[in-house]
Design an enzyme around this catalytic site. Structure first.
Site, PDB file in Angstrom:
ATOM      1  CG  LEU A 151      -1.912  -0.927   1.255  1.00  0.00           C
ATOM      2  CD1 LEU A 151      -2.806  -1.009   2.603  1.00  0.00           C
ATOM      3  CD2 LEU A 151      -2.807  -1.092   0.115  1.00  0.00           C
ATOM      4  CG  ASP A 152       3.862   4.238   1.456  1.00  0.00           C
ATOM      5  OD1 ASP A 152       3.685   5.298   0.478  1.00  0.00           O
ATOM      6  OD2 ASP A 152       4.658   4.566   2.362  1.00  0.00           O
ATOM      7  CB  ILE A 153       4.621   0.797  -4.480  1.00  0.00           C
ATOM      8  CG1 ILE A 153       4.138  -0.680  -3.721  1.00  0.00           C
ATOM      9  CG2 ILE A 153       5.642   0.399  -5.383  1.00  0.00           C
ATOM     10  CD1 ILE A 153       5.237  -1.475  -3.070  1.00  0.00           C
ATOM     11  CG  ASN A 157       8.318   3.536   0.988  1.00  0.00           C
ATOM     12  OD1 ASN A 157       9.217   4.202   1.684  1.00  0.00           O
ATOM     13  ND2 ASN A 157       7.139   3.658   1.095  1.00  0.00           N
TER      14      ASN A 157
END
Length: 183
Positions: A151-153, A157
């Protein structure tokens, strides 16, 4: 600064987000650098100068509950990551509580992140893009096979080892998928 009775020595602060602080540290007995992530909810936590202890700066029972809930999620992030043995997912090696907060220890990735690489080099060649993205797709496939969603590509990251091998990090907002459709 020493943690775990001298097992880890903090060398430098690497960065800080809304829920944590990342440090480069040295594992004293293994003689290697590691990354230690500390739970620190910046809106509701503080640390007095010359102190290691984290203090929650609210008397509200509701806000105390929120901080404790996020601290549990922080520890769960470490536990989720520790399950993976994949060359493109950051390796978690330890977790512990100390100084009124929680920590987890990961491999230290010295090659910077994809966001920094893009800032320096601009547009990447198709070949370089494939070298960086295909291993991350493989990592995400491994993650999704466990019904976990990152959920945070984003480029920040995706870290790089010195070998330029891409490594997926920061599962802080990840959620398990439910067959019924909700997270």
């Amino acid at each position: 600064t020493l943690l775990q009775a001298g097992k880890y020595q903090i060398i430098e602060k690497l960065g800080q987000g809304g829920f944590g602080i990342a440090y480069r540290a040295h594992h004293q007995s293994l003689k290697r650098d590691v990354c230690i992530k500390e739970f620190f909810y910046s809106d509701l936590c503080e640390r007095a100068q010359n102190s290691l202890d984290v203090t929650i700066i609210t008397k509200s029972v509701e806000k105390l509950s929120i901080v404790n809930s996020f601290k549990k999620k922080f520890t769960k992030e470490a536990q989720r990551l520790a399950k993976f043995q994949h060359p493109n997912i950051v390796q978690v090696t330890d977790t512990f509580e100390e100084n009124n907060t929680a920590y987890f220890v990961m491999e230290y990735l010295q090659g910077g992140n994809l966001e920094d690489l893009l800032s320096r080099e601009g547009t990447l060649s198709e070949h370089k893009t494939k070298e960086l993205i295909l291993p991350i797709i493989d990592a995400l496939d491994a993650v999704h096979k466990t019904d976990l969603l990152h959920l945070d590509i984003k480029p920040a990251n995706i870290m790089l080892r010195n070998t330029q091998t891409p490594v997926l990090i920061d599962f802080g907002i990840s959620k398990y998928m439910e067959i019924a459709g909700g997270a």
